[in-house]
Design a protein around this motif. Structure first.
Motif, PDB file in Angstrom:
ATOM      1  N   ASN A   1      -3.137   7.152   1.168  1.00  0.00           N
ATOM      2  CA  ASN A   1      -3.430   6.864   2.428  1.00  0.00           C
ATOM      3  C   ASN A   1      -3.433   7.895   3.103  1.00  0.00           C
TER       4      ASN A   1
ATOM      5  N   LYS B   1      -4.176   7.925   6.763  1.00  0.00           N
ATOM      6  CA  LYS B   1      -4.200   7.593   7.870  1.00  0.00           C
ATOM      7  C   LYS B   1      -3.027   8.483   8.699  1.00  0.00           C
TER       8      LYS B   1
ATOM      9  N   TRP C   1       0.001   4.211  12.879  1.00  0.00           N
ATOM     10  CA  TRP C   1       0.108   4.351  11.498  1.00  0.00           C
ATOM     11  C   TRP C   1      -1.011   5.323  10.954  1.00  0.00           C
TER      12      TRP C   1
ATOM     13  N   ALA D   1      -6.428  -8.318   4.614  1.00  0.00           N
ATOM     14  CA  ALA D   1      -6.073  -8.621   6.179  1.00  0.00           C
ATOM     15  C   ALA D   1      -7.422  -9.048   6.936  1.00  0.00           C
TER      16      ALA D   1
ATOM     17  N   TYR E   1      -6.021  -3.174  13.284  1.00  0.00           N
ATOM     18  CA  TYR E   1      -7.029  -2.019  12.795  1.00  0.00           C
ATOM     19  C   TYR E   1      -8.385  -2.240  13.413  1.00  0.00           C
TER      20      TYR E   1
ATOM     21  N   TYR F   1     -10.654  -1.454   9.582  1.00  0.00           N
ATOM     22  CA  TYR F   1     -10.996  -2.359   8.957  1.00  0.00           C
ATOM     23  C   TYR F   1     -11.756  -3.486   9.633  1.00  0.00           C
TER      24      TYR F   1
ATOM     25  N   GLU G   1       1.317  -0.844  13.933  1.00  0.00           N
ATOM     26  CA  GLU G   1       0.355  -0.010  13.019  1.00  0.00           C
ATOM     27  C   GLU G   1      -0.955  -0.174  13.918  1.00  0.00           C
TER      28      GLU G   1
ATOM     29  N   HIS H   1       8.380   0.753   4.544  1.00  0.00           N
ATOM     30  CA  HIS H   1       8.620  -0.781   4.955  1.00  0.00           C
ATOM     31  C   HIS H   1      10.012  -1.012   3.896  1.00  0.00           C
TER      32      HIS H   1
ATOM     33  N   ASP I   1       0.575  -1.113  -0.022  1.00  0.00           N
ATOM     34  CA  ASP I   1       0.035   0.089  -0.152  1.00  0.00           C
ATOM     35  C   ASP I   1       0.627   1.345  -0.176  1.00  0.00           C
TER      36      ASP I   1
ATOM     37  N   ASN J   1       7.240  -7.195   7.019  1.00  0.00           N
ATOM     38  CA  ASN J   1       5.797  -6.528   7.301  1.00  0.00           C
ATOM     39  C   ASN J   1       4.808  -7.469   6.588  1.00  0.00           C
ATOM     40  N   GLU J   2       3.990  -7.730   7.524  1.00  0.00           N
ATOM     41  CA  GLU J   2       2.544  -8.486   7.204  1.00  0.00           C
ATOM     42  C   GLU J   2       2.894  -9.705   6.028  1.00  0.00           C
TER      43      GLU J   2
ATOM     44  N   PHE K   1       0.368   9.606   2.735  1.00  0.00           N
ATOM     45  CA  PHE K   1       1.177   9.302   2.048  1.00  0.00           C
ATOM     46  C   PHE K   1       0.590   8.783   0.571  1.00  0.00           C
TER      47      PHE K   1
ATOM     48  N   ARG L   1      -8.741   4.241  -1.589  1.00  0.00           N
ATOM     49  CA  ARG L   1      -7.770   5.057  -1.247  1.00  0.00           C
ATOM     50  C   ARG L   1      -8.205   6.758  -2.050  1.00  0.00           C
TER      51      ARG L   1
ATOM     52  N   PHE M   1      -3.978  -4.782   2.447  1.00  0.00           N
ATOM     53  CA  PHE M   1      -4.668  -4.216   3.708  1.00  0.00           C
ATOM     54  C   PHE M   1      -6.079  -4.662   3.402  1.00  0.00           C
TER      55      PHE M   1
END
Ligand code: CKX
Length: 603
Positions: A575, A577, A558, A373, A475, A479, A513, A336, A168, A418-419, A563, A571, A370
């Protein structure tokens, strides 16, 4: 073992660094014709001027150029002075995203995979001293399932390639960090590392230096005022520092270390760096710096700014540190990917703690993980035929990152993913090897970790035991059960935390996050999703749950700032956030964090 030194360029009586930043030539190569047609010898056709460093995408006004996927070229001419005939000559790019081939005077001098770590090219035999030299760089920004980060490419009917990141953030590419021409003695210091032991008010600095050619090493340590503190001899040894000034969180003290390579009483090379005496430990479920427990407060960040894309810029970095200091942060994660080295230099100066992350993101088969998830979808990512190549790249980039960043006092941990999908035996085996490799590489044996999303649940995750402290990206209230259901979200959050608690792992947990997309323009009372009021409420609710579990030892919101991300229905031009807007002004939630982080209940 890496072929060339990762040491940050320095200039002194023995070494020279000359910046090659400026206006270069640039050309897209959609047919991938350049290598075969030898553009590196003949010059690149249809070139336009392009600043270096820069990310090309947001500089253009046409969509085909901004969203370009494929090969592209840079070229420039540089003069190499002839007063250093006895030196080896290198080109050093802070990074080239994502893969590159570098040609000096038509000769291939380096190939490199991975877009976030230095590309060092030995041009000693290719360069013409006292003359102008031709430099050409082939770059490719495509992603696949064995690249770091992961993604794929879609070819439209027109033949146009679109890069599809499995992550993302916008796939900014190009020569995004500075380029230097380096002249370094033939017999040179190529690497060094330091580890620390605290002995009451004193400290030992254990050092190890690597050099090419003959000679012996002399080491000197200077304090902030420039006075010599202690010196030593030999490639490895220990420097005893009486009444050591420690590098502390948000209260940094930096010494200067000078390494000299001496042959028959003559200095052949010298390398100086700034170091900070500090220890890092994970013990009794806490994170300890110099024997003091510290609670991590701060952000997951991005290298991202309007027009600049991912180009490093000192002013943006300075503003980011000022904003983080203003609201009481002490830590950030280089989500990331490894950032430009200058970020770590500033963190060293400011006493910020950095979780340094390799670009292992998107290891879950989904165009936008995302969105996937929390669905529990099993993606078989680590059973694909691409895995051996992916693992090779992953290991190499972990090695390059640790080699590059190991001496920064600010770096307190390395994050190795990451994830990713972590629920299969394939993932467990894959990451076991990655962690084992990293453990051998870091002389300071810093904690290793990785950030895990919701699929990595306490009863499903097969990788958490590899982590020295556990990083969760969660989240609840965004989410999962967002908006009017936030009450339920908090119940689910508490339920998950209780399940972790029952495992009695006795390791710290850090939220790497948690966040809610928020448009700077939107206000509503009472808050609804996307408004500033909702982001405030989301933060407060999340903190209520975190505070109930003493094994939570950190919170990195996060994201630090809005960004740019890939376009999509999730989006709104990026993003959102961010706790700060993309131009670094605080949203309401920034004050919530400020109040909390400045209060004494978080040690
Ligand atoms: N985590 C549930 C990775 C970040 C994304 C973030 C988001 C996701 C959330 C995963 O790179 O930006 O969706 O905001």
């Amino acid at each position: 073992m890496l072929k060339y030194s990762e040491l940050y360029p320095c200039s002194n009586a023995y070494r020279s660094k000359v910046s090659l930043d400026g206006l270069w030539k640039f050309s897209f190569d959609p047919d991938s014709a350049g290598k075969e047609e030898e553009w590196f010898k003949k010059g690149i056709p249809n070139a336009c001027p392009m600043p270096v460093p820069s990310a090309f995408a947001d500089l253009f006004t046409k969509e085909e150029e901004r969203d370009y996927g494929g090969d592209f070229w840079y070229a420039t001419e540089f003069y190499c002075p002839d007063d250093m005939q006895d030196r080896n000559c290198f080109l050093r790019f802070g990074s080239i995203t994502h893969r590159a081939a570098v040609y000096c005077n038509g000769q291939l001098v380096a190939e490199h995979e991975g877009g976030f770590l230095p590309v060092v090219c030995d041009i000693t035999d290719a360069v013409r001293r006292g003359e102008a030299n031709q430099l050409a760089v082939w770059v490719n920004n495509e992603l696949n399932e064995s690249s770091l980060p992961c993604g794929s490419v879609k070819v439209l009917a027109s033949g146009r390639k679109l890069v599809k990141p499995y992550f993302d953030f916008f796939n900014y590419a190009g020569i995004q960090r500075s380029v230097y021409l380096l002249q370094i003695p033939k017999h040179a210091i190529t690497d060094y590392s330091v580890t620390y032991e605290l002995k009451g008010e004193n400290a030992n600095i254990n050092y190890q230096a690597v050099h090419s050619g003959e000679g012996s090493i002399r080491v000197s340590l200077y304090d902030r005022e420039g006075s010599l503190v202690v010196s030593g001899e030999g490639s490895q040894g220990s420097l005893f520092v009486e009444k050591a000034h420690l590098w502390k969180v948000r209260n940094a003290y930096l010494y200067t270390i000078k390494l000299e390579l001496v042959q028959d009483g003559r200095v052949m090379d010298e390398y100086t760096d700034r170091i900070g005496i500090r220890t890092v430990e994970i013990k009794d479920g806490k994170i300890w710096i110099n024997g003091e427990a510290v609670y991590l407060k701060g952000y997951g960040k991005h290298e991202d700014f309007d027009v600049l894309g991912r180009t490093f810029n000192w002013s943006v970095a300075k503003r980011d540190f000022e904003c983080m200091k203003w609201n009481g942060a002490n830590c950030f994660r280089t989500s990331h990917y490894p950032y430009a080295e200058e970020w770590y230099q500033m963190a060293d100066e400011e006493g910020f703690l950095v979780i340094d992350e390799v670009a292992a993101v998107g290891m879950m088969r989904s165009f936008a993980n995302f969105a996937a998830a929390g669905t529990g979808k099993y993606t078989y990512f680590f059973e694909a035929p691409t895995v051996p190549e992916l693992k090779k790249n992953h290991m190499l980039q972990v090695e390059e990152m640790i080699m590059r960043d190991k001496n920064h006092p600010s770096v307190i941990a390395f994050s190795l993913f990451n994830e990713p999908e972590t629920t299969s035996d394939g993932a467990a085996e894959y990451f076991r090897d990655i962690f084992e490799t990293a453990r051998k590489l870091d002389p300071q044996h810093r904690p290793l970790t990785g950030a895990m999303e919701k699929n990595s649940a306490p009863d499903k995750c097969k990788c958490y035991h590899l982590l020295d402290f556990i990083c969760l990206n969660r989240y609840y209230g965004w989410y999962i059960s967002g908006g009017p259901e936030i009450e339920e979200a908090m119940e689910l959050f508490a339920e998950e935390m209780k399940a972790w608690e029952e495992k009695k792992l006795n390791v710290p947990f850090v939220f790497t996050e948690f966040g809610a997309d928020t448009l700077g323009s939107e206000h509503k009372l009472p808050g609804v999703m996307w408004t500033q009021e909702y982001q405030e409420k989301y933060m407060e609710k999340n903190f209520e749950i975190m505070d109930q579990f003493p094994f939570v030892q950190g919170e990195l919101a996060w994201n630090f700032a809005d960004f740019q991300a890939q376009e999509g229905i999730m989006r709104v031009n990026g993003n959102k956030k961010g706790i700060f807007t993309r131009n670094r002004q605080p949203k309401n939630a920034a004050y919530v964090l400020k109040r909390r982080w400045e209060s004494s209940h978080l040690c």
